[in-house]
Design an enzyme around this catalytic site. Structure first.
Site, PDB file in Angstrom:
ATOM      1  N   SER A 128       0.812  -1.223   0.000  1.00 63.12           N
ATOM      2  CA  SER A 128       0.000   0.000   0.000  1.00 63.12           C
ATOM      3  C   SER A 128       0.841   1.267   0.000  1.00 63.12           C
ATOM      4  CB  SER A 128      -0.870  -0.027   1.263  1.00 63.12           C
ATOM      5  OG  SER A 128      -1.411   1.239   1.518  1.00 63.12           O
ATOM      6  N   GLU A 130       0.218   3.593   1.781  1.00 65.35           N
ATOM      7  CA  GLU A 130       0.328   4.012   3.188  1.00 65.35           C
ATOM      8  C   GLU A 130       1.724   3.732   3.734  1.00 65.35           C
ATOM      9  OE1 GLU A 130      -1.772   5.395   5.832  1.00 65.35           O
ATOM     10  OE2 GLU A 130      -2.599   6.204   3.994  1.00 65.35           O
ATOM     11  N   TYR A 151      -1.332   0.072  10.417  1.00 66.12           N
ATOM     12  CA  TYR A 151      -1.675  -0.469   9.091  1.00 66.12           C
ATOM     13  C   TYR A 151      -0.469  -0.324   8.162  1.00 66.12           C
ATOM     14  CZ  TYR A 151      -3.584  -0.992   4.436  1.00 66.12           C
ATOM     15  OH  TYR A 151      -3.776  -1.396   3.139  1.00 66.12           O
TER      16      TYR A 151
HETATM   17  P1  NAP Z   1     -11.384  -4.874   1.654  1.00 66.25           P
HETATM   18  O1  NAP Z   1     -12.541  -4.566   0.775  1.00 66.25           O
HETATM   19  O2  NAP Z   1     -11.383  -4.377   3.050  1.00 66.25           O
HETATM   20  O3  NAP Z   1     -11.224  -6.464   1.668  1.00 66.25           O
HETATM   21  C1  NAP Z   1     -10.382  -7.105   2.589  1.00 66.25           C
HETATM   22  C2  NAP Z   1     -10.610  -8.594   2.495  1.00 66.25           C
HETATM   23  O4  NAP Z   1      -9.778  -9.253   3.469  1.00 66.25           O
HETATM   24  C3  NAP Z   1     -12.054  -9.037   2.801  1.00 66.25           C
HETATM   25  O5  NAP Z   1     -12.365 -10.099   1.936  1.00 66.25           O
HETATM   26  C4  NAP Z   1     -11.948  -9.553   4.235  1.00 66.25           C
HETATM   27  O6  NAP Z   1     -12.926 -10.474   4.571  1.00 66.25           O
HETATM   28  C5  NAP Z   1     -10.585 -10.214   4.157  1.00 66.25           C
HETATM   29  N1  NAP Z   1     -10.000 -10.498   5.467  1.00 66.25           N
HETATM   30  C6  NAP Z   1      -9.809  -9.664   6.509  1.00 66.25           C
HETATM   31  N2  NAP Z   1      -9.250 -10.305   7.529  1.00 66.25           N
HETATM   32  C7  NAP Z   1      -9.075 -11.583   7.141  1.00 66.25           C
HETATM   33  C8  NAP Z   1      -8.549 -12.740   7.752  1.00 66.25           C
HETATM   34  N3  NAP Z   1      -8.094 -12.737   9.020  1.00 66.25           N
HETATM   35  N4  NAP Z   1      -8.501 -13.905   7.052  1.00 66.25           N
HETATM   36  C9  NAP Z   1      -8.981 -13.953   5.792  1.00 66.25           C
HETATM   37  N5  NAP Z   1      -9.503 -12.881   5.150  1.00 66.25           N
HETATM   38  C10 NAP Z   1      -9.548 -11.724   5.828  1.00 66.25           C
HETATM   39  O7  NAP Z   1     -10.025  -4.375   0.994  1.00 66.25           O
HETATM   40  P2  NAP Z   1      -9.714  -4.002  -0.541  1.00 66.25           P
HETATM   41  O8  NAP Z   1      -9.985  -2.565  -0.735  1.00 66.25           O
HETATM   42  O9  NAP Z   1     -10.319  -5.016  -1.416  1.00 66.25           O
HETATM   43  O10 NAP Z   1      -8.127  -4.155  -0.555  1.00 66.25           O
HETATM   44  C11 NAP Z   1      -7.509  -5.394  -0.889  1.00 66.25           C
HETATM   45  C12 NAP Z   1      -6.089  -5.411  -0.352  1.00 66.25           C
HETATM   46  O11 NAP Z   1      -5.355  -4.328  -0.905  1.00 66.25           O
HETATM   47  C13 NAP Z   1      -5.969  -5.238   1.149  1.00 66.25           C
HETATM   48  O12 NAP Z   1      -4.861  -6.004   1.565  1.00 66.25           O
HETATM   49  C14 NAP Z   1      -5.677  -3.783   1.346  1.00 66.25           C
HETATM   50  O13 NAP Z   1      -4.958  -3.568   2.552  1.00 66.25           O
HETATM   51  C15 NAP Z   1      -4.832  -3.505   0.130  1.00 66.25           C
HETATM   52  N6  NAP Z   1      -4.887  -2.144  -0.407  1.00 66.25           N
HETATM   53  C16 NAP Z   1      -6.069  -1.559  -0.703  1.00 66.25           C
HETATM   54  C17 NAP Z   1      -6.090  -0.306  -1.275  1.00 66.25           C
HETATM   55  C18 NAP Z   1      -7.385   0.368  -1.666  1.00 66.25           C
HETATM   56  O14 NAP Z   1      -7.358   1.590  -1.884  1.00 66.25           O
HETATM   57  N7  NAP Z   1      -8.476  -0.345  -1.779  1.00 66.25           N
HETATM   58  C19 NAP Z   1      -4.883   0.361  -1.551  1.00 66.25           C
HETATM   59  C20 NAP Z   1      -3.692  -0.280  -1.244  1.00 66.25           C
HETATM   60  C21 NAP Z   1      -3.698  -1.548  -0.683  1.00 66.25           C
HETATM   61  P3  NAP Z   1     -14.355 -10.046   5.214  1.00 66.25           P
HETATM   62  O15 NAP Z   1     -15.251  -9.770   4.040  1.00 66.25           O
HETATM   63  O16 NAP Z   1     -14.742 -11.227   5.991  1.00 66.25           O
HETATM   64  O17 NAP Z   1     -14.111  -8.812   6.050  1.00 66.25           O
HETATM   65  O1  F7E Z   2      -9.134   7.900   4.057  1.00 67.17           O
HETATM   66  C1  F7E Z   2      -9.565  11.253   5.343  1.00 67.17           C
HETATM   67  C2  F7E Z   2      -8.640  10.309   6.085  1.00 67.17           C
HETATM   68  O2  F7E Z   2     -10.107   5.805   4.928  1.00 67.17           O
HETATM   69  C3  F7E Z   2      -8.623   8.784   3.085  1.00 67.17           C
HETATM   70  C4  F7E Z   2      -7.302   2.004   2.296  1.00 67.17           C
HETATM   71  O3  F7E Z   2      -7.823   1.360   1.167  1.00 67.17           O
HETATM   72  O4  F7E Z   2      -6.060   3.562   0.952  1.00 67.17           O
HETATM   73  C5  F7E Z   2      -7.052   3.466   1.947  1.00 67.17           C
HETATM   74  O5  F7E Z   2      -6.636   4.125   3.130  1.00 67.17           O
HETATM   75  C6  F7E Z   2      -8.354  10.122   3.711  1.00 67.17           C
HETATM   76  C7  F7E Z   2      -7.577  10.083   5.028  1.00 67.17           C
HETATM   77  O6  F7E Z   2      -8.480   5.756   2.983  1.00 67.17           O
HETATM   78  C8  F7E Z   2     -12.907  10.846   6.652  1.00 67.17           C
HETATM   79  O7  F7E Z   2      -8.152  10.916   7.279  1.00 67.17           O
HETATM   80  C9  F7E Z   2     -11.591  12.483   6.132  1.00 67.17           C
HETATM   81  O8  F7E Z   2      -6.667  11.135   5.040  1.00 67.17           O
HETATM   82  O9  F7E Z   2     -10.746   6.586   2.619  1.00 67.17           O
HETATM   83  P1  F7E Z   2      -9.725   6.474   3.670  1.00 67.17           P
HETATM   84  P2  F7E Z   2      -6.940   5.668   3.404  1.00 67.17           P
HETATM   85  O10 F7E Z   2      -6.739   5.889   4.839  1.00 67.17           O
HETATM   86  O11 F7E Z   2      -6.176   6.528   2.454  1.00 67.17           O
HETATM   87  C10 F7E Z   2      -4.787   3.000   1.295  1.00 67.17           C
HETATM   88  C11 F7E Z   2      -3.860   3.169   0.119  1.00 67.17           C
HETATM   89  C12 F7E Z   2      -4.897   1.613   1.789  1.00 67.17           C
HETATM   90  O12 F7E Z   2      -3.976   0.820   1.620  1.00 67.17           O
HETATM   91  C13 F7E Z   2      -6.016   1.310   2.727  1.00 67.17           C
HETATM   92  O13 F7E Z   2      -6.275  -0.087   2.775  1.00 67.17           O
HETATM   93  O14 F7E Z   2      -9.617  10.698   4.028  1.00 67.17           O
HETATM   94  N1  F7E Z   2     -10.932  11.326   5.869  1.00 67.17           N
HETATM   95  N2  F7E Z   2     -12.799  12.206   6.627  1.00 67.17           N
HETATM   96  C14 F7E Z   2     -11.719  10.295   6.171  1.00 67.17           C
HETATM   97  N3  F7E Z   2     -11.530   8.962   6.059  1.00 67.17           N
HETATM   98  C15 F7E Z   2     -12.539   8.145   6.447  1.00 67.17           C
HETATM   99  N4  F7E Z   2     -12.390   6.803   6.325  1.00 67.17           N
HETATM  100  N5  F7E Z   2     -13.719   8.646   6.936  1.00 67.17           N
HETATM  101  C16 F7E Z   2     -13.959   9.994   7.072  1.00 67.17           C
HETATM  102  O15 F7E Z   2     -15.007  10.406   7.512  1.00 67.17           O
END
Ligand code: NAP
Ligand code: F7E
Length: 336
Positions: A128, A130, A151
Site C-alpha cells: 500500500s 500508506e 496499518y
Molecule cells: P477490503 O474490501 O477491506 O477487503 C479485505 C478482504 O480481506 C475481505 O475479503 C476480508 O474479509 C478479508 N479479510 C480480513 N481479515 C481476514 C482474515 N483474518 N482472514 C482472511 N480474510 C480476511 O479491501 P480491498 O480494498 O479489497 O483491498 C484489498 C487489499 O489491498 C488489502 O490487503 C488492502 O490492505 C490492500 N490495499 C487496498 C487499497 C485500496 O485503496 N483499496 C490500496 C492499497 C492496498 P471479510 O469480508 O470477511 O471482512
Molecule cells: O481515508 C480522510 C482520512 O479511509 C482517506 C485504504 O484502502 O487507501 C485506503 O486508506 C483520507 C484520510 O483511505 C474521513 O483521514 C476524512 O486522510 O478513505 P480512507 P486511506 O486511509 O487513504 C490506502 C492506500 C490503503 O492501503 C487502505 O487499505 O480521508 N478522511 N474524513 C476520512 N476517512 C474516512 N475513512 N472517513 C472519514 O469520515
C-alpha cells in the site's frame, strides 16, 4: 488445462473485481473467505451463478496457519493473490494487534507454507501507498517508507517479508504497492464511499449533514477495476518484482466532496461538516501521489478511469441503490 488461482480476501472490493477478471480469462478461481456471523459474500454472490464450474469458495483465515496449508494443499494453485487484510487505516489505530497479526503474519504464513512444502505457486502481496506515510510526493518504488499507522507498518513488514522469500528462497513473490482505489463496491467507511452514499442519503432525507474528518489530506484515487488488471499483470512477468500502481493525479478530500456533490448539482459546503474530534487520526498521511513510470513501462499498464469519471460512477451507483436516476436526483437537489 485451466490455470488455478487462490484468492485470499475474495469477499473484499479487490477480491471481487480480480475474481471477475480471472474468470473472464478462463481461470479456475477459488476464493478463501473467513467465517462470519453475517453474510459477507454480497460482492461475489453473482459469480457462483455465472461460473458454477469455474468459481468456488473455501473457508480459511490468514491467522489460521492450518487453514492456509489445507487450502494450498487441496487446490495446488498456479497463482496465489493475498488481498486479505484489516484494510482500514483509521481502525488500525484502535485494533493494532489484530491488524498487525492479519496484515504482517498473514503473508508470512502463506509464504512459509509455499517454501516448506515446496509449492511453486506464484505469490502476489497487496502492499500500500500508506507505507510511504509522510515521505513527500511523488512516491515511487525507491521512496523511503515512513508509515504513520500500524496499518502502514504492517504493510511494510509484508513488503519486506515478500522480498525476503523471493531473494532467499527463490520464490516467485511480488508486491503491488497500490495507491487508493475505489469503486461502487468500496467499503462503506472509506471516505469516497461515505461521500457518495452520503449524497444519496441527503437526497432521500435520511440524513441532513455528512460528517467527515480531515478535508485537506490528498489522495491519488484510481478505479479498482483498472487496478486488478495491474495485479494480474504483475504475476505474468518473467521475474517477480515490485510495482507502484497509481493514476499520477491527486486531489483533496474537499475536492472529492465538491466534485461528487456537483454531479447532482449540490454545493458540498452546505452539507458537509468536518468533525475532527471524531474522525481525525492520531497521525495523518498528508499527501499521496504515485509515480507509476515503472508499471507503465514494464507492465504496459495505465489507468482508464480518472478522478471525474470515478466520482460520477460512484455517485450514480449509490443513487441507483436508492432507486434514483441521476435526472431524478438533480430535480430533488434543486428543491434542497
Ligand atoms: P477490503 O474490501 O477491506 O477487503 C479485505 C478482504 O480481506 C475481505 O475479503 C476480508 O474479509 C478479508 N479479510 C480480513 N481479515 C481476514 C482474515 N483474518 N482472514 C482472511 N480474510 C480476511 O479491501 P480491498 O480494498 O479489497 O483491498 C484489498 C487489499 O489491498 C488489502 O490487503 C488492502 O490492505 C490492500 N490495499 C487496498 C487499497 C485500496 O485503496 N483499496 C490500496 C492499497 C492496498 P471479510 O469480508 O470477511 O471482512
Ligand atoms: O481515508 C480522510 C482520512 O479511509 C482517506 C485504504 O484502502 O487507501 C485506503 O486508506 C483520507 C484520510 O483511505 C474521513 O483521514 C476524512 O486522510 O478513505 P480512507 P486511506 O486511509 O487513504 C490506502 C492506500 C490503503 O492501503 C487502505 O487499505 O480521508 N478522511 N474524513 C476520512 N476517512 C474516512 N475513512 N472517513 C472519514 O469520515
Amino acid at each position: 488445462m485451466k490455470k488455478k488461482a487462490l484468492i485470499f480476501g475474495v469477499t473484499g472490493q479487490d477480491g471481487s473485481y480480480l475474481s471477475e477478471l480471472l474468470l473472464k480469462k478462463n481461470y479456475e478461481v477459488i476464493g478463501v473467505m473467513r467465517r462470519s456471523s453475517a453474510f459477507n459474500t454480497a460482492r461475489i454472490d453473482h459469480l457462483y451463478a455465472l461460473y458454477p464450474n469455474q468459481f468456488d469458495t473455501s473457508y480459511g483465515d490468514l491467522s489460521d496457519l492450518n487453514s492456509i496449508e489445507r487450502n494450498i494443499e487441496k487446490f495446488e494453485p498456479d497463482e496465489i493473490y493475498n488481498l486479505a487484510a484489516q484494510s482500514h487505516v483509521g481502525v488500525s489505530f484502535e485494533i493494532s494487534d489484530s491488524t498487525f497479526d492479519i496484515n504482517a503474519f498473514g503473508p508470512l504464513n502463506i509464504l512459509q507454507v509455499l517454501k516448506n512444502k515446496g509449492f511453486k505457486s506464484k505469490f502476489y502481496q497487496a502492499c500500500s501507498s500508506e507505507m510511504f506515510g509522510i515521505s513527500p510526493p511523488p512516491q515511487n518504488e525507491n521512496t523511503l517508507f515512513q508509515p504513520q499507522s500500524i496499518y502502514g507498518v504492517s504493510k511494510v513488514c509484508a513488503y519486506y517479508t515478500t522480498r525476503y522469500f523471493r531473494q532467499a528462497f527463490n520464490l516467485f513473490a511480488a508486491n503491488g504497492i497500490l495507491f487508493n482505489h475505489e469503486s461502487p463496491r468500496r467499503g462503506l467507511n472509506f471516505v469516497t464511499k461515505k461521500i457518495t452514499i452520503g449524497i444519496a442519503k441527503i437526497l432521500t432525507n435520511e440524513i441532513k449533514i455528512l460528517e467527515l474528518g480531515n478535508l485537506s489530506a490528498r489522495r491519488d484515487w484510481g478505479f479498482a477495476g483498472d487496478y486488478v488488471e495491474a495485479i494480474w499483470n504483475i504475476l505474468q512477468q518473467d521475474k517477480p518484482d515490485d510495482f507502484v500502481i497509481s493514476t499520477g493525479e491527486n486531489y483533496s478530500i474537499e475536492d472529492f466532496a465538491r466534485e461528487a456533490f456537483n454531479v447532482v448539482g449540490l454545493d458540498w459546503k452546505k452539507f458537509v461538516k468536518s468533525n475532527v474530534s471524531r474522525y481525525l487520526r492520531p497521525s495523518e498521511v498528508p499527501s499521496l501521489l504515485g509515480d507509476s513510470s515503472k508499471a507503465i513501462k514494464q507492465l504496459k499498464w495505465k489507468p482508464k478511469v480518472l478522478f471525474k469519471d470515478l466520482c460520477l460512477m460512484m455517485v450514480e451507483s449509490d443513487l441507483k441503490s436508492f432507486n434514483l436516476t441521476l435526472d431524478e436526483a438533480k430535480k430533488i437537489a434543486k428543491k434542497l
